[in-house]
Design a protein around this motif. Structure first.
Motif, PDB file in Angstrom:
ATOM      1  N   SER A   1       0.831  -1.209   0.000  1.00 61.90           N
ATOM      2  CA  SER A   1       0.000   0.000   0.000  1.00 61.90           C
ATOM      3  C   SER A   1       0.864   1.257   0.000  1.00 61.90           C
ATOM      4  O   SER A   1       0.520   2.252  -0.633  1.00 61.90           O
ATOM      5  CB  SER A   1      -0.918   0.023   1.222  1.00 61.90           C
TER       6      SER A   1
ATOM      7  N   LEU B   1      -1.169   4.302  -1.665  1.00 69.04           N
ATOM      8  CA  LEU B   1      -2.453   4.303  -0.964  1.00 69.04           C
ATOM      9  C   LEU B   1      -2.257   4.805   0.464  1.00 69.04           C
ATOM     10  O   LEU B   1      -3.178   5.311   1.094  1.00 69.04           O
ATOM     11  CB  LEU B   1      -3.064   2.902  -0.938  1.00 69.04           C
TER      12      LEU B   1
ATOM     13  N   TYR C   1      -1.697  -3.020  -9.557  1.00 71.30           N
ATOM     14  CA  TYR C   1      -1.931  -3.657  -8.259  1.00 71.30           C
ATOM     15  C   TYR C   1      -2.885  -4.815  -8.473  1.00 71.30           C
ATOM     16  O   TYR C   1      -3.918  -4.661  -9.100  1.00 71.30           O
ATOM     17  CB  TYR C   1      -2.561  -2.625  -7.316  1.00 71.30           C
TER      18      TYR C   1
ATOM     19  N   LEU D   1      -5.093  -7.540  -6.384  1.00 71.15           N
ATOM     20  CA  LEU D   1      -5.541  -7.813  -5.023  1.00 71.15           C
ATOM     21  C   LEU D   1      -5.811  -9.307  -4.824  1.00 71.15           C
ATOM     22  O   LEU D   1      -5.830 -10.086  -5.761  1.00 71.15           O
ATOM     23  CB  LEU D   1      -6.825  -7.024  -4.739  1.00 71.15           C
TER      24      LEU D   1
ATOM     25  N   HIS E   1     -12.195  -9.355  -7.741  1.00 69.42           N
ATOM     26  CA  HIS E   1     -13.097  -8.205  -7.772  1.00 69.42           C
ATOM     27  C   HIS E   1     -13.552  -7.852  -9.170  1.00 69.42           C
ATOM     28  O   HIS E   1     -13.659  -6.676  -9.525  1.00 69.42           O
ATOM     29  CB  HIS E   1     -12.466  -6.973  -7.109  1.00 69.42           C
ATOM     30  N   LEU E   2     -13.816  -8.871  -9.983  1.00 69.61           N
ATOM     31  CA  LEU E   2     -14.455  -8.589 -11.271  1.00 69.61           C
ATOM     32  C   LEU E   2     -15.872  -8.133 -10.955  1.00 69.61           C
ATOM     33  O   LEU E   2     -16.530  -8.690 -10.078  1.00 69.61           O
ATOM     34  CB  LEU E   2     -14.474  -9.848 -12.139  1.00 69.61           C
ATOM     35  N   LEU E   3     -16.324  -7.105 -11.653  1.00 72.11           N
ATOM     36  CA  LEU E   3     -17.656  -6.561 -11.373  1.00 72.11           C
ATOM     37  C   LEU E   3     -18.697  -7.416 -12.088  1.00 72.11           C
ATOM     38  O   LEU E   3     -18.641  -7.583 -13.306  1.00 72.11           O
ATOM     39  CB  LEU E   3     -17.732  -5.108 -11.830  1.00 72.11           C
ATOM     40  N   GLU E   4     -19.625  -7.967 -11.313  1.00 72.02           N
ATOM     41  CA  GLU E   4     -20.491  -9.015 -11.857  1.00 72.02           C
ATOM     42  C   GLU E   4     -21.496  -8.488 -12.882  1.00 72.02           C
ATOM     43  O   GLU E   4     -22.065  -9.267 -13.627  1.00 72.02           O
ATOM     44  CB  GLU E   4     -21.207  -9.764 -10.728  1.00 72.02           C
TER      45      GLU E   4
ATOM     46  N   LEU F   1     -11.853  -1.773 -17.683  1.00 72.97           N
ATOM     47  CA  LEU F   1     -12.289  -0.859 -16.607  1.00 72.97           C
ATOM     48  C   LEU F   1     -11.232   0.205 -16.303  1.00 72.97           C
ATOM     49  O   LEU F   1     -11.535   1.387 -16.182  1.00 72.97           O
ATOM     50  CB  LEU F   1     -12.612  -1.662 -15.341  1.00 72.97           C
ATOM     51  N   GLY F   2      -9.979  -0.228 -16.207  1.00 74.29           N
ATOM     52  CA  GLY F   2      -8.896   0.701 -15.900  1.00 74.29           C
ATOM     53  C   GLY F   2      -8.733   1.747 -16.993  1.00 74.29           C
ATOM     54  O   GLY F   2      -8.531   2.928 -16.719  1.00 74.29           O
TER      55      GLY F   2
ATOM     56  N   ARG G   1      -6.490  -7.216 -16.696  1.00 74.19           N
ATOM     57  CA  ARG G   1      -7.053  -5.898 -16.430  1.00 74.19           C
ATOM     58  C   ARG G   1      -5.972  -4.941 -15.944  1.00 74.19           C
ATOM     59  O   ARG G   1      -5.920  -3.775 -16.344  1.00 74.19           O
ATOM     60  CB  ARG G   1      -8.152  -6.021 -15.366  1.00 74.19           C
TER      61      ARG G   1
ATOM     62  N   LEU H   1      -3.086  -1.399 -18.583  1.00 76.15           N
ATOM     63  CA  LEU H   1      -2.625  -0.043 -18.307  1.00 76.15           C
ATOM     64  C   LEU H   1      -1.105   0.082 -18.457  1.00 76.15           C
ATOM     65  O   LEU H   1      -0.533   1.121 -18.161  1.00 76.15           O
ATOM     66  CB  LEU H   1      -3.052   0.376 -16.896  1.00 76.15           C
TER      67      LEU H   1
ATOM     68  N   ASP I   1      -0.702  -8.872  -4.154  1.00 78.51           N
ATOM     69  CA  ASP I   1      -0.885  -9.135  -2.726  1.00 78.51           C
ATOM     70  C   ASP I   1      -1.639 -10.451  -2.518  1.00 78.51           C
ATOM     71  O   ASP I   1      -2.850 -10.491  -2.617  1.00 78.51           O
ATOM     72  CB  ASP I   1      -1.660  -7.977  -2.078  1.00 78.51           C
TER      73      ASP I   1
END
Ligand SMILES: Nc1ncnc2c1ncn2[C@@H]1O[C@H](COP(=O)(O)OP(=O)(O)O)[C@@H](O)[C@H]1O
Ligand SMILES: [Mg+2]
Lengths: 273, 256
Positions: free
Chosen positions: B52, B57, B79, B81, B85-88, B98-99, B146, B150, B158
């Motif tokens: 972080s 962060l 980063y 994680l 956390h893929l958006l459903e 997304l980025g 993802r 970028l 992490d």
């Protein structure tokens, strides 16, 4: 007694067990549906007989046939449609305003958490109040007319709606907010990309509750300050002992509530796929 | 080789009502460009905090974190994680970009690059699927893509595999290692899984607890001994590294 087996479409594609399962399920559904229809029918029939045989006083309790007759009469001279239209319009505007105001407020609270934290206890206080208690005050301040009734409609749902939406926004997984930050996003983007879309299912069910509450508020408003609308018809009917009219208006209100709920369900399904 | 990241006497404390938790007070290490470094240490020693801090962060209470880049642009950090956390509500393709969307980089070049990555790592067929239709390992690879769209200079990971089951973890860690190496990225992986660290990294930083500091830096040199990366887990050398690190961590536990 042998129960006939219901027909299943494309039965030849299924195995014996699967067919058996589908048949039992269909039979069950069939039973439930007809049970409901039978219940409603016998209730109406009993009511009518009770009124005809004077087991109950038809002046106070009316009867299905009288109500139907009144319904047709009033429908034909368009009076009823006018009142229904007024109530629907007022409820619709109240609902839209509840949703709009709640979205704006809850978003601000999420974006500025200290503001949210500060105002939260006041909202909880207002929300725990029996909201119909506010209506007389609103009438004194604003007189009678649409704005008063719409405000009554808003006042029932608004505070709860803000609180619920705010809590939903707050429940966003902090790791998801971290994801947006690590992808280079700011707080506004976190809201539009993650917080709001993630809250959409909850938002829909909150809306479903609030369309009902808007109707409740509007009827309270019409009771106290209306010159038209179904709430007015109910009060007017009870004052002049036209109980046919009162019961008819209540039945129409039931139908409207079911209709609005149905519309919300359709919207919910649309959004899901 | 040039240095891409340097931590110089970095200190960090969390403050709360119950008091100050000093996670580290003098953290020093450097990461070389193109290397794959794993950070291994007991849980709660401050590994996530380090990442972080590097990602910006959190800001260090003292000391300096310096990132170097070849050109004048600031080096970019990616980063990854623990959970994907893929958006459903977005399909895979829209999750991948997304980025780019967030950074207003939906240019033909970047979009082509995103598509190329999906093609190259055999994920193109998932583009129109929803995240719920993918397996855990697949989802984690999409999460890596993802991040890669970028074009980050330094990748921070992490414990990215800890939510996966053992079988999948072996496969996906191999894939992720392959992708990172073929894209020529510098990576910093945090893990508590010793074998994962040995199998993936060129260097292992062993951390010890309270306050967090680098106890030992162990270079992992399979290539020198002619062992290719996909076979390392069967080698004797792997076992030797494992024993070494295991012993160090045991010492750590008995000391405290
Ligand atoms: N937000 C926080 N507030 C207070 N203490 C924290 C916070 N986050 C982590 N810590 C403490 O800092 C230490 C290091 O945490 P972390 O970096 O998450 O460790 P690791 O990733 O190695 O398991 C832990 O002892 C933890 O209790
Ligand atoms: Mg951690």
């Amino acid at each position: 007694m042998k129960i006939p087996k219901p027909k299943i479409k494309g039965a030849e594609h299924y195995s014996e067990g699967q067919l058996n399962y589908l048949q039992r399920k269909k039979l069950y559904q069939f039973g439930i549906t007809w049970g409901r229809i039978l219940f409603l029918f016998s209730f109406l029939l009993l009511w009518q007989i009770a009124a005809d045989k004077e087991w109950i006083d038809a002046f106070f309790f009316s009867s299905p046939i009288d109500i139907t007759r009144l319904f047709v009469d009033k429908l034909l001279n368009l009076e009823l449609l006018h009142h229904i239209g007024i109530t629907l319009m007022e409820s619709g505007i109240s609902f839209l305003l509840i949703i709009l105001l709640s979205l704006i407020t809850a978003s601000c609270f999420w974006y500025f958490p200290s503001v949210g934290k500060m105002f939260e206890p006041f909202l909880i206080l207002l929300n725990s109040l029996p909201k119909s208690a506010l209506a007389p005050l609103i009438i004194v301040w604003m007189g009678t007319g649409y704005p008063t009734i719409i405000l009554c409609g808003i006042s029932v749902g608004l505070f709860g709606c803000i609180l619920n939406l705010y809590q939903t926004f707050q429940q966003t997984d902090p790791e998801r907010l971290k994801l947006i930050t690590t992808l280079g996003g700011n707080k506004f983007q976190a809201f539009t990309k993650v917080v709001f879309p993630g809250s959409l299912p909850a938002f829909i069910s909150i809306s479903k509750v609030n369309i009902g509450l808007a109707l409740v508020g509007v009827i309270i408003g019409e009771f106290l300050a209306g010159k038209q609308g179904l709430g007015y018809l109910i009060i007017y009917g009870s004052q002049v002992y036209q109980l046919n009219l009162v019961i008819l208006s209540i039945l129409i209100l039931c139908a409207i509530a079911v209709l609005l709920y149905g519309i919300m369900n359709i919207i919910e399904k649309r959004l899901k796929c | 080789m040039s240095v891409i990241l340097k931590l110089d006497q970095v200190a960090y404390s969390y403050y709360s009502d119950t008091g100050e938790v000093s996670v580290m007070d003098n953290m020093d290490f450097t990461i070389e460009k193109g290397s794959f470094t794993a950070i291994v240490g007991p849980s709660g020693c401050g590994k996530s905090t380090i990442l972080s801090l590097i990602a910006g962060l959190l800001s260090p209470t003292a000391g300096f974190i310096t990132l170097y880049s070849d050109d004048f642009a600031a080096p970019k950090i990616g980063y990854m994680l623990q959970h994907d956390h893929l958006l459903e509500w977005r399909d895979i393709y829209h999750n991948v970009i997304l980025g780019l969307e967030i950074q207003h980089k939906l240019t033909p070049q970047y979009l082509t690059f995103a598509n190329e990555l999906l093609e190259k790592y055999n994920l193109a067929h998932t583009k129109n699927l929803l995240p719920s239709e993918l397996s855990g390992g697949m989802r984690q690879r999409i999460a890596l893509i993802r991040t890669l769209t970028l074009k980050p200079d330094l990748l921070l990971l992490d414990e990215p595999f800890s939510a996966l089951d053992y079988q999948t973890r072996l496969l996906v860690s191999k894939d992720v290692h392959h992708i990172i190496k073929s894209e020529n990225k510098t990576a910093l992986l945090v893990t508590h899984d010793i074998s994962e660290a040995i199998a993936m990294a060129d260097n292992i930083l062993l951390l010890s607890k309270s306050p967090c500091h680098v106890k030992q830096c162990i270079p992992i040199e399979f290539e020198k001994h002619g062992i290719t990366r996909d076979k390392v887990r069967d080698s004797k050398l792997f076992q030797d590294y494992f024993d070494l690190i295991w012993r160090e961590l045991q010492n750590e536990n008995t000391e405290t």
